[in-house]
Design a protein around this motif. Structure first.
Motif, short mmCIF file in Angstrom:
data_model
loop_
_atom_site.label_atom_id
_atom_site.label_comp_id
_atom_site.label_asym_id
_atom_site.label_seq_id
_atom_site.Cartn_x
_atom_site.Cartn_y
_atom_site.Cartn_z
N SER A 5 47.35 39.55 35.34
CA SER A 5 47.58 40.06 36.63
C SER A 5 47.92 39.93 37.59
O SER A 5 48.41 41.35 37.19
CB SER A 5 48.66 38.34 37.43
N GLY A 29 44.21 31.48 40.59
CA GLY A 29 45.54 32.51 41.75
C GLY A 29 46.66 31.57 42.41
O GLY A 29 46.61 30.46 41.72
N LEU A 54 46.51 37.46 41.84
CA LEU A 54 45.55 37.12 41.05
C LEU A 54 45.64 36.82 39.37
O LEU A 54 45.91 37.94 39.01
CB LEU A 54 44.18 37.72 41.24
N GLN A 74 43.03 45.64 41.60
CA GLN A 74 42.74 43.64 40.59
C GLN A 74 40.85 44.51 40.09
O GLN A 74 40.47 44.08 39.58
CB GLN A 74 42.44 43.09 41.96
N ARG A 129 39.03 44.60 37.24
CA ARG A 129 36.67 44.30 37.21
C ARG A 129 36.31 44.98 36.75
O ARG A 129 35.02 45.05 35.60
CB ARG A 129 36.63 43.61 38.89
N ASP A 162 38.09 36.96 37.53
CA ASP A 162 39.01 36.07 38.40
C ASP A 162 38.84 34.47 37.41
O ASP A 162 37.54 34.20 37.06
CB ASP A 162 38.33 36.26 39.69
N LEU A 197 43.07 37.38 36.37
CA LEU A 197 41.86 37.37 35.43
C LEU A 197 41.55 37.34 33.89
O LEU A 197 42.36 37.48 33.68
CB LEU A 197 41.06 39.06 36.63
#
Length: 55
Positions: free
Chosen positions: A12, A33, A47, A20, A24, A30, A49
């Protein structure tokens, strides 16, 4: 971790941080959240992930 039976990784970061984009690029997607809107406790969206651990 895969050898110990784990199937995915979960990380997170706050939406206003650059991490982020780093995650990715590493193949994380994702998956959720958290939005805190309570007066006095507001902060950027957290967020979440996830990434499956390859076999």
């Amino acid at each position: 971790m895969r050898l110990q039976g784990y199937g995915m990784l979960l990380v997170s970061t706050q939406a206003d941080e650059g991490a982020q984009h780093f995650y990715r690029k590493l193949g994380y997607h994702d998956c959720g959240g958290l939005i805190l809107t309570c007066p006095g406790y507001e902060q950027p969206t957290e967020l979440f992930l996830a990434k499956p651990i390859g076999g």
